[in-house]
Each structure stands twice: as structure tokens, then as C-alpha cells.
Design a protein around this motif. Structure first.
Motif, PDB file in Angstrom:
ATOM      1  N   ALA A 268      19.742  15.218  45.024  1.00 22.51           N
ATOM      2  CA  ALA A 268      19.683  14.325  43.864  1.00 22.51           C
ATOM      3  C   ALA A 268      19.827  15.133  42.579  1.00 22.51           C
ATOM      4  O   ALA A 268      20.713  14.868  41.765  1.00 22.51           O
ATOM      5  CB  ALA A 268      18.355  13.567  43.845  1.00 22.51           C
ATOM      6  N   ASP A 269      18.987  16.139  42.413  1.00 25.76           N
ATOM      7  CA  ASP A 269      18.933  16.873  41.149  1.00 25.76           C
ATOM      8  C   ASP A 269      20.243  17.598  40.857  1.00 25.76           C
ATOM      9  O   ASP A 269      20.671  17.679  39.716  1.00 25.76           O
ATOM     10  CB  ASP A 269      17.772  17.875  41.182  1.00 25.76           C
ATOM     11  CG  ASP A 269      16.429  17.188  41.432  1.00 25.76           C
ATOM     12  OD1 ASP A 269      16.357  15.953  41.249  1.00 25.76           O
ATOM     13  OD2 ASP A 269      15.466  17.868  41.827  1.00 25.76           O
ATOM     14  N   PHE A 270      20.855  18.160  41.859  1.00 29.77           N
ATOM     15  CA  PHE A 270      22.120  18.882  41.676  1.00 29.77           C
ATOM     16  C   PHE A 270      23.299  18.073  42.203  1.00 29.77           C
ATOM     17  O   PHE A 270      24.338  18.628  42.564  1.00 29.77           O
ATOM     18  CB  PHE A 270      22.052  20.253  42.362  1.00 29.77           C
ATOM     19  CG  PHE A 270      21.145  21.226  41.647  1.00 29.77           C
ATOM     20  CD1 PHE A 270      19.770  21.109  41.744  1.00 29.77           C
ATOM     21  CD2 PHE A 270      21.658  22.241  40.867  1.00 29.77           C
ATOM     22  CE1 PHE A 270      18.917  21.986  41.082  1.00 29.77           C
ATOM     23  CE2 PHE A 270      20.825  23.130  40.193  1.00 29.77           C
ATOM     24  CZ  PHE A 270      19.450  22.995  40.309  1.00 29.77           C
ATOM     25  N   GLY A 271      23.106  16.762  42.243  1.00 31.48           N
ATOM     26  CA  GLY A 271      24.153  15.891  42.747  1.00 31.48           C
ATOM     27  C   GLY A 271      25.485  16.097  42.024  1.00 31.48           C
ATOM     28  O   GLY A 271      26.550  16.042  42.647  1.00 31.48           O
ATOM     29  N   HIS A 272      25.411  16.331  40.743  1.00 27.72           N
ATOM     30  CA  HIS A 272      26.660  16.518  39.991  1.00 27.72           C
ATOM     31  C   HIS A 272      27.421  17.753  40.474  1.00 27.72           C
ATOM     32  O   HIS A 272      28.645  17.724  40.622  1.00 27.72           O
ATOM     33  CB  HIS A 272      26.366  16.648  38.501  1.00 27.72           C
ATOM     34  CG  HIS A 272      27.587  16.910  37.681  1.00 27.72           C
ATOM     35  ND1 HIS A 272      28.477  15.911  37.328  1.00 27.72           N
ATOM     36  CD2 HIS A 272      28.102  18.055  37.178  1.00 27.72           C
ATOM     37  CE1 HIS A 272      29.463  16.428  36.643  1.00 27.72           C
ATOM     38  NE2 HIS A 272      29.267  17.724  36.531  1.00 27.72           N
ATOM     39  N   GLN A 273      26.682  18.819  40.715  1.00 29.93           N
ATOM     40  CA  GLN A 273      27.314  20.049  41.203  1.00 29.93           C
ATOM     41  C   GLN A 273      27.917  19.819  42.581  1.00 29.93           C
ATOM     42  O   GLN A 273      29.031  20.258  42.874  1.00 29.93           O
ATOM     43  CB  GLN A 273      26.264  21.168  41.240  1.00 29.93           C
ATOM     44  CG  GLN A 273      26.777  22.503  41.698  1.00 29.93           C
ATOM     45  CD  GLN A 273      25.703  23.586  41.569  1.00 29.93           C
ATOM     46  OE1 GLN A 273      25.267  23.928  40.487  1.00 29.93           O
ATOM     47  NE2 GLN A 273      25.269  24.131  42.692  1.00 29.93           N
ATOM     48  N   ILE A 274      27.166  19.123  43.424  1.00 33.81           N
ATOM     49  CA  ILE A 274      27.640  18.845  44.776  1.00 33.81           C
ATOM     50  C   ILE A 274      28.904  17.982  44.734  1.00 33.81           C
ATOM     51  O   ILE A 274      29.859  18.231  45.471  1.00 33.81           O
ATOM     52  CB  ILE A 274      26.528  18.171  45.595  1.00 33.81           C
ATOM     53  CG1 ILE A 274      25.418  19.190  45.887  1.00 33.81           C
ATOM     54  CG2 ILE A 274      27.076  17.583  46.888  1.00 33.81           C
ATOM     55  CD1 ILE A 274      24.204  18.621  46.567  1.00 33.81           C
ATOM     56  N   GLU A 275      28.908  17.006  43.846  1.00 35.41           N
ATOM     57  CA  GLU A 275      30.105  16.174  43.707  1.00 35.41           C
ATOM     58  C   GLU A 275      31.304  17.003  43.254  1.00 35.41           C
ATOM     59  O   GLU A 275      32.412  16.834  43.759  1.00 35.41           O
ATOM     60  CB  GLU A 275      29.856  15.055  42.698  1.00 35.41           C
ATOM     61  CG  GLU A 275      29.056  13.895  43.265  1.00 35.41           C
ATOM     62  CD  GLU A 275      29.043  12.703  42.308  1.00 35.41           C
ATOM     63  OE1 GLU A 275      29.912  12.641  41.424  1.00 35.41           O
ATOM     64  OE2 GLU A 275      28.154  11.847  42.455  1.00 35.41           O
ATOM     65  N   THR A 276      31.055  17.863  42.283  1.00 33.66           N
ATOM     66  CA  THR A 276      32.151  18.710  41.792  1.00 33.66           C
ATOM     67  C   THR A 276      32.737  19.546  42.918  1.00 33.66           C
ATOM     68  O   THR A 276      33.952  19.710  43.011  1.00 33.66           O
ATOM     69  CB  THR A 276      31.652  19.634  40.670  1.00 33.66           C
ATOM     70  OG1 THR A 276      31.180  18.830  39.585  1.00 33.66           O
ATOM     71  CG2 THR A 276      32.766  20.544  40.173  1.00 33.66           C
ATOM     72  N   LEU A 277      31.851  20.071  43.776  1.00 33.62           N
ATOM     73  CA  LEU A 277      32.332  20.890  44.895  1.00 33.62           C
ATOM     74  C   LEU A 277      32.882  20.030  46.025  1.00 33.62           C
ATOM     75  O   LEU A 277      33.406  20.541  47.008  1.00 33.62           O
ATOM     76  CB  LEU A 277      31.192  21.775  45.411  1.00 33.62           C
ATOM     77  CG  LEU A 277      30.706  22.837  44.417  1.00 33.62           C
ATOM     78  CD1 LEU A 277      29.533  23.605  44.989  1.00 33.62           C
ATOM     79  CD2 LEU A 277      31.846  23.783  44.051  1.00 33.62           C
ATOM     80  N   ASN A 278      32.723  18.711  45.886  1.00 34.15           N
ATOM     81  CA  ASN A 278      33.255  17.782  46.880  1.00 34.15           C
ATOM     82  C   ASN A 278      34.503  17.105  46.316  1.00 34.15           C
ATOM     83  O   ASN A 278      34.704  15.907  46.491  1.00 34.15           O
ATOM     84  CB  ASN A 278      32.194  16.745  47.255  1.00 34.15           C
ATOM     85  CG  ASN A 278      32.606  15.895  48.446  1.00 34.15           C
ATOM     86  OD1 ASN A 278      33.125  16.415  49.435  1.00 34.15           O
ATOM     87  ND2 ASN A 278      32.372  14.587  48.353  1.00 34.15           N
ATOM     88  N   ALA A 279      35.283  17.883  45.597  1.00 38.73           N
ATOM     89  CA  ALA A 279      36.518  17.383  44.985  1.00 38.73           C
ATOM     90  C   ALA A 279      36.246  16.279  43.974  1.00 38.73           C
ATOM     91  O   ALA A 279      37.084  15.405  43.738  1.00 38.73           O
ATOM     92  CB  ALA A 279      37.484  16.881  46.065  1.00 38.73           C
ATOM     93  N   GLY A 280      35.054  16.311  43.375  1.00 38.94           N
ATOM     94  CA  GLY A 280      34.735  15.343  42.328  1.00 38.94           C
ATOM     95  C   GLY A 280      34.302  13.984  42.821  1.00 38.94           C
ATOM     96  O   GLY A 280      34.058  13.086  42.018  1.00 38.94           O
ATOM     97  N   ALA A 281      34.177  13.841  44.136  1.00 34.62           N
ATOM     98  CA  ALA A 281      33.804  12.538  44.683  1.00 34.62           C
ATOM     99  C   ALA A 281      32.357  12.530  45.158  1.00 34.62           C
ATOM    100  O   ALA A 281      31.851  13.530  45.666  1.00 34.62           O
ATOM    101  CB  ALA A 281      34.722  12.197  45.855  1.00 34.62           C
ATOM    102  N   ALA A 282      31.710  11.391  44.981  1.00 35.72           N
ATOM    103  CA  ALA A 282      30.354  11.235  45.501  1.00 35.72           C
ATOM    104  C   ALA A 282      30.388  11.339  47.021  1.00 35.72           C
ATOM    105  O   ALA A 282      31.408  11.040  47.655  1.00 35.72           O
ATOM    106  CB  ALA A 282      29.787   9.887  45.075  1.00 35.72           C
ATOM    107  N   LEU A 283      29.292  11.790  47.592  1.00 33.23           N
ATOM    108  CA  LEU A 283      29.238  11.903  49.050  1.00 33.23           C
ATOM    109  C   LEU A 283      29.364  10.525  49.691  1.00 33.23           C
ATOM    110  O   LEU A 283      28.777   9.551  49.220  1.00 33.23           O
ATOM    111  CB  LEU A 283      27.924  12.555  49.476  1.00 33.23           C
ATOM    112  CG  LEU A 283      27.670  13.997  49.023  1.00 33.23           C
ATOM    113  CD1 LEU A 283      26.493  14.595  49.795  1.00 33.23           C
ATOM    114  CD2 LEU A 283      28.899  14.869  49.200  1.00 33.23           C
ATOM    115  N   SER A 284      30.127  10.458  50.755  1.00 31.57           N
ATOM    116  CA  SER A 284      30.288   9.198  51.483  1.00 31.57           C
ATOM    117  C   SER A 284      29.093   8.989  52.410  1.00 31.57           C
ATOM    118  O   SER A 284      28.262   9.879  52.590  1.00 31.57           O
ATOM    119  CB  SER A 284      31.568   9.256  52.314  1.00 31.57           C
ATOM    120  OG  SER A 284      31.435  10.278  53.298  1.00 31.57           O
ATOM    121  N   ASP A 285      29.025   7.800  53.003  1.00 33.90           N
ATOM    122  CA  ASP A 285      27.973   7.530  53.988  1.00 33.90           C
ATOM    123  C   ASP A 285      27.948   8.623  55.040  1.00 33.90           C
ATOM    124  O   ASP A 285      26.903   9.170  55.376  1.00 33.90           O
ATOM    125  CB  ASP A 285      28.241   6.187  54.676  1.00 33.90           C
ATOM    126  CG  ASP A 285      27.903   5.020  53.764  1.00 33.90           C
ATOM    127  OD1 ASP A 285      27.571   5.280  52.589  1.00 33.90           O
ATOM    128  OD2 ASP A 285      27.985   3.874  54.226  1.00 33.90           O
TER     129      ASP A 285
END
Lengths: 215, 215
Positions: free
Chosen positions: B177-194
Motif C-alpha cells: 500500500a505505502d509504496f504502491g506507486h513505486q510498485i506500479e511504476t515498476l509494473n509498467a505503470g499499471a496497477a496490480l491485477s487480481d
DNA sequence: TCGCATCCTGACCGTATGGTCAATACGAAG
DNA sequence: CTTCGTATTGACCATACGGTCAGGATGCGA
């Protein structure tokens, strides 16, 4: 706590040094204040008091609050990247990941303010260091993922998703800085001792290295 | 992003409901704004716009910004404590810790804003919830430490320091949650899928449960 | 000693923000 | 319809903050 510390800064005659010296003074104060109050809660006056300089002097070296903040964040990012080298040249996960954990735990202990500023920056959507995330960090991450994949192929560890392993490494080590206050509170209000830091580091290494089947 | 959303709030005639309804509206907006801008960076005007209410109306329900913030933090703490029950009544670490990880990962996904507000609060020295840390959280922690010790004594897991295990659980799950933005950025800018959330949860469970010798 | 670049700083300014308030609208109960 | 407690809101205020600036101090090189 407007403690006007560092009053005894020595003015070595050298003219050039003054700039470097005062910038260091300001950056250190800023790191602490930004960490404790956040960007919005921090005031130039507070930073100035903590650095022992008049506010107008800060603006002489750093035109705007944003400029100062940017420099603080960049400093941290560089420290953070240095630890990354622990990963390199390692024969396997036990050495590589073990050394990385040790390096990052050390940073958490020595630069807790910096870690917090970084955390807050990312939590706010990385308005200042988004480009770093997309370039330097992304590249670094891809590189380590490749290394971990190789270790897996060589049978040196279990087939773990490298991405989530990296996240776990970051999360666990940085937690000791970012949530240091909570940890202290649960430690009878006392900061972790040398011994406790060593135990923490060992626990993290133990669980993760065993968890990825590297032990 | 002053997106004045939620314009379509329904005013069910019931007089009593109005208070509850508007407080909910305000608290939701506040949680988001506090998470994205920090306490100092958040403004009552921004929260008002996001809630679709005039600023003066916020002060009718919440006299001061601090009051509003306090309520937001308390809300999060309660959600956070609910997940704690996953730990109870479990036969061993695989069920207990496994369920706890799942519950906390779920919270990270459903309440990312709350998690960030909590993190920032702790990073700033817990000015508002220090008493919670010293009472409720400390008690809960001691209780779980006892449970883990028992599991160790019963040979259900390796002799890990329970404290650091708990920190690792908190750190790892909240990181999403807290570093969700970083994780999204490293996920090609997309939020994690189900699917990716499921993989993340499984990875965390795998590594930790294996790491403590429970598998 | 003089000139010049760097450094220092008190006083000041415009703006944004948290908070107040008085006036008004609303709606349920009688 | 009247009454009364609750809810609503535009206008307003005091303050704090980021930032500016003009004038002065400092010290090095010539």
C-alpha cells in the motif's frame, strides 16, 4: 524542538569551503525537518533555526523550498543506490542477498531521516523523483531480477518471483527506519541497541534466506 | 485534482442520517487527501472540494483539521486491528500467520490511503496515536509474541525472534500500500491485477512460512 | 589600500490557510 | 402554521509562511 544546534561551526578561512559547509549544514537540518514534519509541515524557519542560520540565508543557497527538498531526496537516492552494489559480484543468494540486507539495514540505522523522506516522497506519488523511478530504479531492478533468475536456474534457490522478493527486501529493511518510532515504543521506549540491531539483521537474513531456499 | 466528485449523494429524508452521511463523505475525502498530501500539505479547501461540500460545512462536523485527522487515523487503526483476529484460534503458524498475511494484504489493497496516513503518522513520531501504540498495540503485540513462542515450543516452527517476525509481517504487507506507486511504476505503470495481487500474497506467504520453518 | 565578488541578514510583502460568524434554510413535531 | 433544533454557507479575519530585497559585512587578489 527549535534547538539551534551546531552553533560552533568553524569558519575555516577558505572562501570556497563556506558554501560547501553551509550547504551541508542546511541539508542536514532539512533532512531531519522534512522527515519529522513532511514537506508541507516543514517550514524554512524551522530548518533555519535547526541549522543555526537566518532564514534569508537559506534562500541564498537554495532559492526555493522545493529546490532544497529536491536536493535532500537526491542525496538519499544516491546513498540508497550505493547499497545496491552489494548485490553484484556475489556467487549466490546467500552472499549477494545477505550482503544487501546488511547494507540496507545499516542505512536504515545511519540515515533514518533520509529513509523517511524517501518513503513520504513515494507515498505522495513521487512528484519529484518520478523520473528516477522510471529510469535508474527500473533499470537496476531489471538487472537484479536477471541475477536472481540466474540463481534460480542454477538451482541455488527456490523458484521465487524475483520481483516480490525485492519488494520484501526493501520493505523489511526500510521498515526499521520508517517505523523506527513504533519499534522503539514496542521496545520499552528505547532505541535499539547495537546488539538488537545485529539480532534484527540476523533475523531478517535468516527468514528470507531460508524462505527462498538458499540455506 | 480538485475533482468535485460524489455530487450525487442522496439525501434520504431521515434527519439523523444526514450527519452520518456527511461525516462519511468528509472522512473518505480526508483520508485520500491526507494520504496524498500529508497532514501539512492537505488543506481543508481541498478536502471540501473532494467531498463536494463548502469548506465551512467541514468545520461544522469537525471543528478543527486536527479533529478530522484524528478521526481518520482512528478509523484506520480499527480496520488494522480487525485483521489481527486472523491470528487467533489458529492451530499453528501456517494457518495463523497465513491468514494474517492474507488479511493484511487485503487491507493494503482496499485501504491504501489509510495505510499511508498511518505510515506518515508513525514516521512523524505518532503525535496523535502515541497512546494507542503504548496500550492497544503493545498489548496485542505481547499477546501474539506469546502465541508464536508457544508454536516454537511445540516444534511447529523454527526458533525465530517473534518480534522481528511481526515487524516483517507488517513491513511486507503494508509495503504494497505505502509504496504502491513505486510498485506500479515498476509494473509498467499499471496497477496490480487480481492475478498479480494473488501472486504477491502467495509469494509473501511462501517466503515467510518457509523462512520460519513452518512448511 | 582598494576593488570586487561572495556572503549575510533584518525588514518587508503578498498570499494561502485554518478557523469564525451571523444569517438563512430546512424539516419534524405539535 | 408555528416553533425549534439542526444543517448550510458566503463573507470575513488573523496569522503564518515562502519568498524578496536593499544594504552592509567580509576577505581575497592586485
Amino acid at each position: 524542538m527549535p534547538e539551534s544546534a551546531h552553533v560552533s561551526r568553524i569558519r575555516s578561512g577558505r572562501r570556497t569551503d563556506i558554501r560547501q559547509q553551509n550547504e551541508r549544514l542546511i541539508l542536514d537540518a532539512a533532512e531531519k525537518v522534512f522527515a519529522e514534519a513532511g514537506f508541507g509541515g516543514a517550514t524554512m524557519q524551522l530548518i533555519a533555526d535547526m541549522a543555526g542560520l537566518p532564514k534569508a540565508n537559506l534562500h541564498y543557497y537554495f532559492p526555493t523550498k522545493e529546490d532544497l527538498y529536491r536536493r535532500v531526496v537526491q542525496n538519499i537516492f544516491e546513498i540508497w543506490l550505493d547499497a545496491a552494489s552489494s548485490f553484484d559480484g556475489a556467487a549466490g543468494p546467500v552472499e549477494g542477498i545477505g550482503a544487501y540486507i546488511e547494507a540496507k539495514m545499516d542505512i536504515s540505522r545511519r540515515h533514518p531521516h533520509g529513509s523517511k523522506v524517501w518513503a513520504a516522497e513515494v507515498m505522495h506519488g513521487a512528484p519529484v523523483i518520478q523520473d528516477y523511478l522510471e529510469t535508474t530504479l527500473r533499470d537496476w531492478t531489471e538487472g537484479r531480477i536477471a541475477v536472481i533468475r540466474r540463481w534460480i536456474d542454477e538451482g541455488k534457490m527456490a523458484p521465487i518471483d524475483p520481483r516480490h522478493l525485492l519488494y520484501m527486501l526493501w520493505a523489511t529493511t526500510q521498515h526499521y527506519a520508517d517505523f523506527g518510532h513504533q519499534i522503539e515504543t514496542l521496545n520499552a521506549g528505547a532505541a535499539l541497541s547495537d546488539r538488537q540491531w545485529r539480532e534484527a539483521t540476523e533475523s531478517v537474513k535468516q527468514i528470507i534466506l531460508r524462505g527462498i531456499g538458499a540455506l
